[in-house]
Design a protein around this motif. Sequence first.
Motif, short mmCIF file in Angstrom:
data_model
loop_
_atom_site.label_atom_id
_atom_site.label_comp_id
_atom_site.label_asym_id
_atom_site.label_seq_id
_atom_site.Cartn_x
_atom_site.Cartn_y
_atom_site.Cartn_z
N PRO A 374 46.65 40.31 34.54
CA PRO A 374 47.78 40.15 34.16
C PRO A 374 48.49 39.77 35.96
N PHE A 375 49.32 38.57 36.17
CA PHE A 375 50.10 37.97 37.35
C PHE A 375 48.93 38.15 38.64
N LEU A 376 47.56 37.98 37.89
CA LEU A 376 46.98 36.92 39.03
C LEU A 376 47.03 38.64 40.70
N ALA A 377 47.62 39.77 39.78
CA ALA A 377 47.39 40.83 41.14
C ALA A 377 46.04 41.49 41.23
N ASP A 378 45.90 41.97 42.61
CA ASP A 378 45.02 42.40 43.01
C ASP A 378 44.18 43.89 42.11
N ASN A 379 43.27 44.69 42.83
CA ASN A 379 42.69 45.94 41.50
C ASN A 379 43.69 47.22 42.01
N GLY A 385 51.78 41.34 41.08
CA GLY A 385 50.66 40.43 41.81
C GLY A 385 52.06 38.39 42.56
N VAL A 386 52.53 38.10 41.33
CA VAL A 386 53.02 36.80 41.62
C VAL A 386 54.06 36.73 40.76
N MET A 387 54.20 38.26 40.14
CA MET A 387 54.98 37.61 38.75
C MET A 387 56.10 37.65 39.00
N VAL A 477 46.62 26.40 53.93
CA VAL A 477 48.21 26.81 54.60
C VAL A 477 48.59 27.92 54.05
N LEU A 478 47.70 27.89 52.40
CA LEU A 478 48.28 29.33 51.45
C LEU A 478 47.45 30.08 52.23
N ASP A 479 48.50 32.02 52.53
CA ASP A 479 47.99 32.60 52.30
C ASP A 479 46.88 33.48 51.72
N ASP A 480 45.33 34.01 51.51
CA ASP A 480 44.89 34.37 50.61
C ASP A 480 44.83 36.15 50.44
N ASP A 484 50.04 42.82 46.98
CA ASP A 484 52.09 42.55 46.71
C ASP A 484 52.24 43.31 48.04
N ARG A 485 52.57 41.61 47.68
CA ARG A 485 53.43 41.35 49.04
C ARG A 485 54.58 40.51 49.07
N PRO A 486 55.24 40.34 50.14
CA PRO A 486 56.95 38.83 49.32
C PRO A 486 55.81 37.83 49.94
N LEU A 487 56.27 37.01 48.75
CA LEU A 487 56.26 35.18 48.70
C LEU A 487 56.55 34.34 49.31
#
Length: 509
Positions: A374-379, A385-387, A477-480, A484-487
């Motif tokens: 869910p929310f393309l989160a990590d493990n 994620g991108v919630m 261009v986009l960080d991979d 969880d971090r500021p987007l």
Amino acid sequence: MSSRIVDAADAMVSGSSDLVVLDGVGFGVADVVRLADGDARPVPGTDAMKRATESWDAARQIAATGRVYGRSTGVGANRNEDVPTEAAAEHGLRLLRSHAGAIGDELPAREVRAMLAVRANQLLAGGAGLRPTVVTALCEALESGVHPAVNEFGSVGTGDIAALAQVGLALVGERPWRGAEDSLSGAPEPQPLDNNDALALISSNALTLGQSALALHELRGLIGATQVVGALSLLAVDGSHEPFAAPVHAARPHRGSTEVARRMRELIGAADRPTPPLGRIQDPYGFRCLPQIHGPAHDAADALEDVLAIEINAAAENPFISAEDMTAYHHGGFYQAQLVLALDHFRLALTQVARLSTSRLSSLNEPSFTRLKPFLADNEPASSGVMILEYAAAAALGDLRAFSAPASLGHAVLSRGVEEQASFASLAARQTLRACRAYRLVVGCELVAAVRALRQRDLRPEPELPVGRALELAEAVLDDDPADRPLTDDVTAAAGLLDRFTEIWRGNT
């Protein structure tokens, strides 16, 4: 700048791509943008300057022998008050001074330059009866990079008289020119404006038209870029190609929707008659209804450009000076009903496109569509994620909804009841310009999520496809980092990429 005057054919033969010929006939939205951005130099056409000169000569003769609104009379509710001959010259300056009362923040240079470009071209349509040296002065300002200090508020859609009066006072030397200290050629020489010039200069909606042209140019491109982002999202959820099939749109042949479907097939490499998907039988509306929602936005953009093409080449000044029959026609051609309705329609259509982007963003957060967390989160346990992007996009969409409120519903009774209606096209133009930033941010949120989903699924479209080039550009261009971090920076970068996505959509890269 020299006061060089050329024919449109001369500019074409010389191959001067940095020249824009102002001819009062075929000046377009793209020309306004180039001059506003300083990417081209303005040159008045020979025939157009001849029209302007004939109109100026006719106006003085007509005003000298009869009553002409604003030249030998007052304006607004003072229309029946005559101006004595001995006070005529001073009347023009008093009119400019009294009407130069725009308020609020100073407008950005780009918007003022767009106004100057539109006004110079309108004068060359030959109905204003304004001295031709004003056209030369406006072109000099555009080339040298200076612009008058102009404030934001003062128009209700029946003429940008306050803003243009401020331009008039700059032309006579009573208001400042911004950027003159950085310009090699400085501000134009002061113009001797009198009673035959004042109303002729300010009887226009040039600011509203210039702002509308800038907004249309940016947003039309962004709608195309959004389709590229939507194509990336479609790939990330294994979306069906069937909604873009040629037979579907041949059966319901709305021009915009049919073209959007055709372009989508090109972006993703789909066949005209794609094979049905093996998985779910059909997708959510965010994917399935993209042609039906993007199409009307393109149609609305076309309709707005059609209106602008007429207005920025129109001799709409009141009164209209006809050199052909030596008559001053008093009229209401300055009233911008067509423009305000086209702008309102365009913003409503634009908001639907942005709303569809938020729908796709929600799908990208849903494991049943992506087969990811869910929310393309990590493990990490309970990662978000991108919630937050759904919330941020919804907030920006809220601004877009506010900006899409129809300005044409406005009403005003002014000048002692003589001017008892207002179009509020000026408000519609400002709202459309303000929509640009919010729209970018909404679609930027979707792009961040789409690229993350494609990365996590290790999906790579064919690099020769337009959508493949778009993903390559975005990944550079986009960080991979999926943690969880500021987007905030991610969305800012994604929003900045959209202009390059526009070029992909247009087939220019």
